[in-house]
Write a protein that holds these residues in place. Structure first.
Motif, PDB file in Angstrom:
ATOM      1  N   ILE A  77      10.641  18.472  52.058  1.00 31.13           N
ATOM      2  CA  ILE A  77      10.069  17.134  52.193  1.00 31.13           C
ATOM      3  C   ILE A  77       9.450  16.656  50.882  1.00 31.13           C
ATOM      4  O   ILE A  77       9.569  15.487  50.503  1.00 31.13           O
ATOM      5  CB  ILE A  77       9.007  17.129  53.311  1.00 31.13           C
ATOM      6  N   ILE A  78       8.802  17.565  50.163  1.00 31.06           N
ATOM      7  CA  ILE A  78       8.087  17.185  48.940  1.00 31.06           C
ATOM      8  C   ILE A  78       9.025  17.018  47.754  1.00 31.06           C
ATOM      9  O   ILE A  78       8.771  16.214  46.847  1.00 31.06           O
ATOM     10  CB  ILE A  78       7.001  18.248  48.637  1.00 31.06           C
ATOM     11  N   ASN A  79      10.139  17.754  47.734  1.00 28.98           N
ATOM     12  CA  ASN A  79      11.054  17.745  46.585  1.00 28.98           C
ATOM     13  C   ASN A  79      11.404  16.353  46.058  1.00 28.98           C
ATOM     14  O   ASN A  79      11.389  16.135  44.844  1.00 28.98           O
ATOM     15  CB  ASN A  79      12.334  18.513  46.918  1.00 28.98           C
ATOM     16  N   PRO A  80      11.762  15.381  46.923  1.00 28.11           N
ATOM     17  CA  PRO A  80      12.173  14.069  46.395  1.00 28.11           C
ATOM     18  C   PRO A  80      11.122  13.393  45.523  1.00 28.11           C
ATOM     19  O   PRO A  80      11.457  12.670  44.588  1.00 28.11           O
ATOM     20  CB  PRO A  80      12.453  13.258  47.672  1.00 28.11           C
ATOM     21  N   ALA A  81       9.839  13.626  45.819  1.00 27.72           N
ATOM     22  CA  ALA A  81       8.779  12.993  45.038  1.00 27.72           C
ATOM     23  C   ALA A  81       8.689  13.550  43.628  1.00 27.72           C
ATOM     24  O   ALA A  81       8.115  12.906  42.735  1.00 27.72           O
ATOM     25  CB  ALA A  81       7.433  13.164  45.750  1.00 27.72           C
ATOM     26  N   PHE A  82       9.259  14.740  43.404  1.00 26.09           N
ATOM     27  CA  PHE A  82       9.182  15.369  42.084  1.00 26.09           C
ATOM     28  C   PHE A  82      10.554  15.497  41.428  1.00 26.09           C
ATOM     29  O   PHE A  82      10.731  16.280  40.505  1.00 26.09           O
ATOM     30  CB  PHE A  82       8.525  16.747  42.205  1.00 26.09           C
ATOM     31  N   SER A  83      11.531  14.731  41.911  1.00 24.08           N
ATOM     32  CA  SER A  83      12.849  14.749  41.286  1.00 24.08           C
ATOM     33  C   SER A  83      12.767  14.096  39.903  1.00 24.08           C
ATOM     34  O   SER A  83      11.880  13.269  39.633  1.00 24.08           O
ATOM     35  CB  SER A  83      13.857  13.998  42.148  1.00 24.08           C
ATOM     36  N   LEU A  84      13.707  14.436  39.015  1.00 27.61           N
ATOM     37  CA  LEU A  84      13.711  13.865  37.669  1.00 27.61           C
ATOM     38  C   LEU A  84      13.809  12.346  37.713  1.00 27.61           C
ATOM     39  O   LEU A  84      13.171  11.651  36.914  1.00 27.61           O
ATOM     40  CB  LEU A  84      14.877  14.449  36.864  1.00 27.61           C
ATOM     41  N   GLN A  85      14.602  11.821  38.645  1.00 34.33           N
ATOM     42  CA  GLN A  85      14.773  10.378  38.745  1.00 34.33           C
ATOM     43  C   GLN A  85      13.451   9.691  39.051  1.00 34.33           C
ATOM     44  O   GLN A  85      13.127   8.639  38.466  1.00 34.33           O
ATOM     45  CB  GLN A  85      15.800  10.055  39.838  1.00 34.33           C
ATOM     46  N   GLU A  86      12.657  10.275  39.943  1.00 35.22           N
ATOM     47  CA  GLU A  86      11.378   9.665  40.295  1.00 35.22           C
ATOM     48  C   GLU A  86      10.333   9.872  39.205  1.00 35.22           C
ATOM     49  O   GLU A  86       9.494   8.999  38.961  1.00 35.22           O
ATOM     50  CB  GLU A  86      10.875  10.226  41.629  1.00 35.22           C
ATOM     51  N   ILE A  87      10.392  11.025  38.542  1.00 34.08           N
ATOM     52  CA  ILE A  87       9.420  11.298  37.482  1.00 34.08           C
ATOM     53  C   ILE A  87       9.577  10.303  36.336  1.00 34.08           C
ATOM     54  O   ILE A  87       8.603   9.933  35.667  1.00 34.08           O
ATOM     55  CB  ILE A  87       9.558  12.763  36.998  1.00 34.08           C
ATOM     56  N   LYS A  88      10.801   9.839  36.098  1.00 37.57           N
ATOM     57  CA  LYS A  88      11.024   8.829  35.051  1.00 37.57           C
ATOM     58  C   LYS A  88      10.157   7.594  35.284  1.00 37.57           C
ATOM     59  O   LYS A  88       9.692   6.956  34.337  1.00 37.57           O
ATOM     60  CB  LYS A  88      12.495   8.411  35.029  1.00 37.57           C
ATOM     61  N   HIS A  89       9.948   7.261  36.567  1.00 38.66           N
ATOM     62  CA  HIS A  89       9.183   6.058  36.890  1.00 38.66           C
ATOM     63  C   HIS A  89       7.697   6.207  36.576  1.00 38.66           C
ATOM     64  O   HIS A  89       6.960   5.218  36.605  1.00 38.66           O
ATOM     65  CB  HIS A  89       9.358   5.710  38.372  1.00 38.66           C
ATOM     66  N   THR A  90       7.239   7.434  36.322  1.00 35.16           N
ATOM     67  CA  THR A  90       5.815   7.639  36.006  1.00 35.16           C
ATOM     68  C   THR A  90       5.512   7.386  34.539  1.00 35.16           C
ATOM     69  O   THR A  90       4.343   7.381  34.144  1.00 35.16           O
ATOM     70  CB  THR A  90       5.393   9.086  36.355  1.00 35.16           C
TER      71      THR A  90
END
Length: 524
Positions: free
Chosen positions: A162-175
């Motif tokens: 469940i948590i994995n998607p929040a820490f994917s490379l694609q999402e981290i780019k948005h930070t």
């Protein structure tokens, strides 16, 4: 996280240890106590020694704890020395040197096997059958966090998914914009402290903790550091209180005695959970009202939680609000601590090695000058990346992982009965000349020029974020934040160690500078 607090045990006073055993004597039946403190340790020692395992002999009732404490008090470190193993883990360093890379010692009556062979470590950390689990310390998981790091088995698999998607490379780019904004505020704050001649002395350790706290608040909860500051302050106080009463909290039920310290710790726990519950509750309400969810870690986590439940045909979310709160507590603590420690030791080490500071600054200015770096720009940073990897090797945030055998297990030709503690001394593995060469204790970022896989003689010897299925879920998050911060600092300042700096790495929960990290800054 709770298991890393075991590192504090050797530094606890001998009188405190006596109090602990006194409490056990009062609370436990004599037969059970004799089994715990005498027969079981002797029986396990015979089993291990019969298989050729060398190490110290059991000494009733505290094992090697007194020697741990003595060596810790005697340890010291010269300035600019990176060979920190004898200072940070003095007993383990000596025991491994005398008895070999797989050797036995005693944490009280508990047999503890140090395992420094990367091949064996990889096998253990890849364990999927549950032979090696994390030690259980209910008091610490309850007071700090009972999040993903403490879960095992099916629950860990489900929550990790469940948590994995929040820490994917694609999402981290948005930070990236949030990270950049935090770093700009840090640079501005330091600029304001410069004297007329353009210099100042700053203890960068609390400053970088503030930076990483700001970053995790904005990227995880879309809030400013001022909103999240109270949680960080409370968690810092909680850790200090737990550390000060480490031994007594090992006694079952002691945490619930109405002492002043216990009352305060429960008060801190309630306040942290109330704050996080408020943040999460508002976000859940927004989602129920049809408001577009914020694309931060919490929003992605809540979305993934609902989606997981829908895919399985469940009527409610897979994780409860209480479980999400525990994960958020872990995000706050681990997300700020790791990056702050990495950046602090990087500034200290680059102050000791100004030639690498110059090389890194040239690379940063050459790649993007005064422009804000993009995610692709950061991916082209070769020198900066080598430096961060080498700092993680020499000064790993977590110096030791702990595991425990919950079933009889065989590894490396040795059968370990249930009830054996296993130490994985990351720090000693990272400093092993057999793995890293004769210059293992030197700062040589060029060893990572061809990547992590080619930096050492053994695959799997680089473990700053762990290894196997339970590798740290936030490692990409931490590395991205560290790269942005270091680039911004290098672009605006030259720095060197202040005369007030004392080189004293020590373990609280992670590897911190005991007396701070005083740095002289000069504006460029």
């Amino acid at each position: 996280m709770a298991s890393s607090l075991l590192l504090l045990l050797p530094t606890t006073s001998w009188s405190m240890l006596c109090i602990l055993f006194g409490l056990i004597l009062l609370l436990c039946p004599a037969g059970w106590l004799l089994e715990l403190l005498w027969w079981k340790p002797r029986r396990l020692e015979r089993v291990l020694r019969a298989q050729g395992l060398a190490g110290t002999s059991y000494s009733f009732p505290a094992g090697d704890l007194k020697e741990h404490g003595r060596l810790k008090k005697e340890a010291s470190l010269p300035l600019r020395c990176h060979d920190i193993g004898p200072c940070v883990l003095p007993f383990l360093h000596r025991n491994v040197g005398v008895h070999g890379k797989t050797c036995l010692s005693w944490s009280g009556p508990i047999p503890t096997v140090a395992m420094c062979d990367p091949g064996l470590v990889k096998e253990m950390l890849s364990d999927k059958l549950g032979y090696f689990g994390k030690p259980k310390f209910p008091a610490f998981t309850e007071m700090l966090s009972n999040g993903l790091a403490e879960h095992e088995g099916h629950k860990w698999v489900q929550h990790r998914r469940i948590i994995n998607p929040a820490f994917s490379l694609q999402e981290i780019k948005h930070t990236l914009p949030a990270f950049s904004a935090c770093c700009e505020e840090l640079v501005s704050r330091w600029m304001e402290r410069l004297r007329p001649e353009g210099t100042c002395e700053i203890d960068v350790w609390p400053e970088l903790k503030m930076l990483s706290g700001d970053a995790i608040s904005r990227t995880a909860f879309s809030s400013s550091y001022l909103e999240g500051r109270r949680v960080f302050q409370l968690q810092t106080e909680q850790v200090k209180r737990l550390v000060s009463t480490f031994l007594t909290n090992l006694v079952p039920g002691y945490l619930y005695l109405p002492t002043e310290n216990n009352r305060r710790m429960h008060q801190i726990k309630r306040e942290i959970e109330s704050t996080l519950r408020g943040i999460i509750g508002k976000r859940v309400q927004e989602m129920e009202d049809g408001t577009s969810p914020k694309q931060d870690i919490l929003g992605l986590l809540l979305e993934s939680n609902m989606r997981n439940a829908e895919e399985k045909g469940e009527h409610g979310p897979a994780m409860t609000i209480e479980e999400i709160i525990e994960h958020c507590k872990l995000f706050y603590f681990a997300g700020s601590e790791t990056t702050a420690i990495l950046l602090t030791w990087t500034m200290v080490v680059l102050s000791m090695h100004p030639e690498w500071q110059v090389n890194a600054r040239k690379e940063v200015l050459g790649l993007f000058g005064e422009n804000k770096p993009t995610y692709e720009d950061l991916g082209r940073l070769k020198t900066v990346t080598m430096i961060l990897h080498e700092v993680l090797r020499l000064y790993p945030p977590v110096t030791l992982f702990k595991r425990k055998t919950y079933k009889e297990a065989e590894i490396g030709g040795v059968r370990y009965p249930a009830g054996i503690m296993v130490d994985i001394p990351v720090l000693l593995i990272h400093h092993d000349p057999d793995i890293w060469g004769s210059n293992a204790h030197e700062f040589r970022p060029e060893r990572f020029a061809e990547g992590i896989a080619n930096a050492s003689r053994c695959q799997g010897a680089f473990l700053p974020f762990g290894s196997g299925p339970r590798v740290c879920i936030g490692q990409n998050f931490a590395m991205l934040e560290a790269k942005i911060a270091l680039c911004m600092i290098l672009r605006h300042f030259e720095f060197e160690l202040a005369p007030t700096y004392t080189h004293a790495p020590h373990v609280l929960v992670t590897l911190e500078p005991m007396h701070g990290a005083q740095i002289n800054l000069r504006a460029i």
